[in-house]
Design an enzyme around this catalytic site. Structure first.
Site, PDB file in Angstrom:
ATOM      1  N   GLN A  78     -36.170 -11.416  20.940  1.00 14.67           N
ATOM      2  CA  GLN A  78     -38.013 -10.564  20.637  1.00 14.67           C
ATOM      3  C   GLN A  78     -37.730 -10.376  19.081  1.00 14.67           C
ATOM      4  O   GLN A  78     -38.753  -9.747  18.395  1.00 14.67           O
ATOM      5  CB  GLN A  78     -38.015  -9.627  21.180  1.00 14.67           C
ATOM      6  CG  GLN A  78     -38.067  -9.405  22.954  1.00 14.67           C
ATOM      7  CD  GLN A  78     -38.012  -8.426  23.794  1.00 14.67           C
ATOM      8  OE1 GLN A  78     -37.896  -6.819  22.778  1.00 14.67           O
ATOM      9  NE2 GLN A  78     -38.258  -8.619  24.603  1.00 14.67           N
ATOM     10  N   HIS A 142     -37.000  -5.283  21.770  1.00 17.33           N
ATOM     11  CA  HIS A 142     -37.189  -3.669  22.291  1.00 17.33           C
ATOM     12  C   HIS A 142     -37.455  -3.756  20.231  1.00 17.33           C
ATOM     13  O   HIS A 142     -36.749  -2.234  20.433  1.00 17.33           O
ATOM     14  CB  HIS A 142     -36.473  -2.583  23.029  1.00 17.33           C
ATOM     15  CG  HIS A 142     -36.976  -2.757  24.923  1.00 17.33           C
ATOM     16  ND1 HIS A 142     -36.602  -2.207  24.770  1.00 17.33           N
ATOM     17  CD2 HIS A 142     -37.333  -4.611  24.952  1.00 17.33           C
ATOM     18  CE1 HIS A 142     -37.244  -2.732  26.612  1.00 17.33           C
ATOM     19  NE2 HIS A 142     -37.211  -3.903  26.131  1.00 17.33           N
ATOM     20  N   GLU A 235     -48.178   1.156  29.355  1.00 12.52           N
ATOM     21  CA  GLU A 235     -48.800   2.287  29.046  1.00 12.52           C
ATOM     22  C   GLU A 235     -50.051   2.488  27.553  1.00 12.52           C
ATOM     23  O   GLU A 235     -49.543   1.434  26.659  1.00 12.52           O
ATOM     24  CB  GLU A 235     -47.867   3.972  28.867  1.00 12.52           C
ATOM     25  CG  GLU A 235     -46.812   4.341  29.899  1.00 12.52           C
ATOM     26  CD  GLU A 235     -46.063   5.512  29.530  1.00 12.52           C
ATOM     27  OE1 GLU A 235     -46.414   5.620  28.195  1.00 12.52           O
ATOM     28  OE2 GLU A 235     -45.607   5.695  30.727  1.00 12.52           O
ATOM     29  N   TYR A 245     -43.215  11.901  24.901  1.00 15.45           N
ATOM     30  CA  TYR A 245     -44.024  10.677  25.604  1.00 15.45           C
ATOM     31  C   TYR A 245     -43.402  10.216  26.901  1.00 15.45           C
ATOM     32  O   TYR A 245     -43.261   9.471  27.602  1.00 15.45           O
ATOM     33  CB  TYR A 245     -44.583   9.672  24.354  1.00 15.45           C
ATOM     34  CG  TYR A 245     -45.735  10.387  24.105  1.00 15.45           C
ATOM     35  CD1 TYR A 245     -47.280  10.222  24.486  1.00 15.45           C
ATOM     36  CD2 TYR A 245     -45.689  10.462  23.526  1.00 15.45           C
ATOM     37  CE1 TYR A 245     -48.351  11.052  24.143  1.00 15.45           C
ATOM     38  CE2 TYR A 245     -47.064  11.605  22.562  1.00 15.45           C
ATOM     39  CZ  TYR A 245     -48.112  11.219  22.812  1.00 15.45           C
ATOM     40  OH  TYR A 245     -49.217  12.438  22.324  1.00 15.45           O
ATOM     41  N   TYR A 256     -35.664  -2.869  36.486  1.00 14.47           N
ATOM     42  CA  TYR A 256     -35.225  -4.314  36.894  1.00 14.47           C
ATOM     43  C   TYR A 256     -34.999  -4.677  37.756  1.00 14.47           C
ATOM     44  O   TYR A 256     -33.827  -4.552  38.109  1.00 14.47           O
ATOM     45  CB  TYR A 256     -34.872  -5.662  36.068  1.00 14.47           C
ATOM     46  CG  TYR A 256     -36.491  -5.298  34.479  1.00 14.47           C
ATOM     47  CD1 TYR A 256     -37.567  -6.063  34.257  1.00 14.47           C
ATOM     48  CD2 TYR A 256     -35.677  -4.402  33.348  1.00 14.47           C
ATOM     49  CE1 TYR A 256     -37.890  -5.611  33.053  1.00 14.47           C
ATOM     50  CE2 TYR A 256     -36.407  -4.459  32.620  1.00 14.47           C
ATOM     51  CZ  TYR A 256     -37.907  -4.851  32.520  1.00 14.47           C
ATOM     52  OH  TYR A 256     -38.443  -4.918  31.472  1.00 14.47           O
TER      53      TYR A 256
HETATM   54 CA   LIG Z   1     -44.452   7.683  28.585  1.00 14.72          CA
END
Ligand SMILES: [Ca+2]
Length: 369
Positions: A78, A142, A235, A245, A256
């Protein structure tokens, strides 16, 4: 499937089940995994390609040569050269900010750089790395890496949990799974919530994030963010200073291959998302529409790309809440970025070895009378 945290459709939250197929126009083709597009004041485009290139695209779609002055990036998985935005004062200072996977010690992390676009648009000058996520990790997953400039000129940068370090998202002594807020020179912005707290990094704005690949300033000046969930649980959040969060303690997703993750979906002291998706749509890129080119009712809505399902999600927002979702189909494409151009139209980048810059011509949107 449409869901909203802490509420159900029984509360009268409406959604449109059918996707509306969008008319698109190809502005440019032949881009290798393009990640971000910005609009130069002269009608040209500035585009990043994940392997490590920045190009100018002419208004007729002609691709320019890769710009000089781009630092070495770790391209793979990524990672690579990811987001890019123009400074709000670009017309005067020609400054751009971009983020990328920065190598170091056999590992890597997300980093943010500033540079000046040369007058002849052939290179980036005075390129300077102003912030590096700590610590570096051997991972190609990520990175997060979206940039949004606040009205006061400070820069929000989203930082992923690097996948292998998800527990770090709950700790304040590192930059994994965080949103940071920085001055234009990369120093911590005044008013950041953890300045002066022992053991906490002063750049941190909010924490407990997973992999945010969408960030945009709302019409009210607040930061809107979306983040990838694990398997389910993508989200939308409105990150506020110092708030947690929840990742990886609470999530609407699962491991997964199945299996429970974390402690469920809610816990005291942890914020609920404004909106979430099960199954995941794999969101990337986000714009707030301020024009009336798609009907007056779509003004103020959020538009974000789905890498997974070939659509742009349009979220109707009222009073800081997501009240309705629509799908705008762009069949067969992975949508990496969504931006509003100076002409008020929405532009998309498609994620592919032969990626494209698409324009959505003015057209009425379903439910936007
Ligand atoms: Ca969250």
């Amino acid at each position: 499937m449409w869901q909203r945290a802490g509420a159900t459709l029984a509360l009268g939250l409406a959604f449109s089940a059918a996707a509306q197929e969008m008319r698109t126009q190809a502005v440019a083709t032949g881009l290798e995994h393009p990640w971000a597009v910005a609009f130069l004041p002269d009608g040209r485009f500035l585009v990043t390609e994940r392997p490590g290139r920045v190009r100018v695209i002419e208004p007729d779609g002609t691709l320019g040569a890769p710009l000089g002055g781009v630092p070495e990036v770790v391209a793979g998985g990524q990672g690579g050269l990811l987001d890019l935005v123009l400074d709000s004062d670009f017309a005067r200072n020609r400054t751009v900010y971009f983020c990328f996977s920065e190598p170091g010690g056999g590992s890597n992390s997300t980093a943010l750089a500033s540079a000046r676009l040369s007058d002849d648009r052939s290179r980036l000058e005075k390129t300077r790395v102003i912030f590096s996520q700590k610590p570096k990790v051997a991972s190609n997953l990520h990175f997060g890496c979206r940039i949004a400039q606040a009205r006061d000129g400070t820069l929000f940068l989203t930082l992923g949990d690097r996948f292998h370090r998800m527990q770090d998202a709950q700790k304040l002594d590192n930059h994994h799974g965080k949103v940071v807020r920085l001055n234009k020179d990369g120093s911590p912005a005044q008013g950041n919530p953890f300045i002066g707290r022992s053991g906490a990094l002063p750049e941190i704005w909010s924490y407990g994030h997973r992999n945010p690949q969408g960030a945009v300033l709302g019409t009210d000046g607040r930061l809107w963010l979306h983040e990838h969930g694990p398997q389910g649980g993508d989200e939308i959040n409105l990150p506020q200073a110092g708030r947690n969060y929840g990742w990886p303690v609470i999530t609407h997703g699962e491991n997964y291959g199945g299996g429970k993750l974390g402690e469920g979906t809610a816990r005291a002291g942890m914020e609920q998302p404004l909106h979430y998706w099960v199954p995941s749509i794999a969101p990337s890129g986000m714009a707030v529409l301020t024009s009336d080119r798609y009907g007056e009712a779509a003004r103020g809505d959020l538009f974000l790309g789905s890498l997974k399902f070939g659509h742009v999600a349009r979220l109707e927002v009222e009073g800081g809440k997501v009240v309705r979702e629509h799908k705008l189909a762009v069949p067969g494409e992975r949508i990496r970025d969504v931006r509003q151009g100076p002409d008020g139209l929405l532009y998309l980048l498609t994620d592919s070895p032969r990626g494209r810059l698409l324009r959505l011509p003015a057209q009425p949107l379903a439910g936007a009378s």
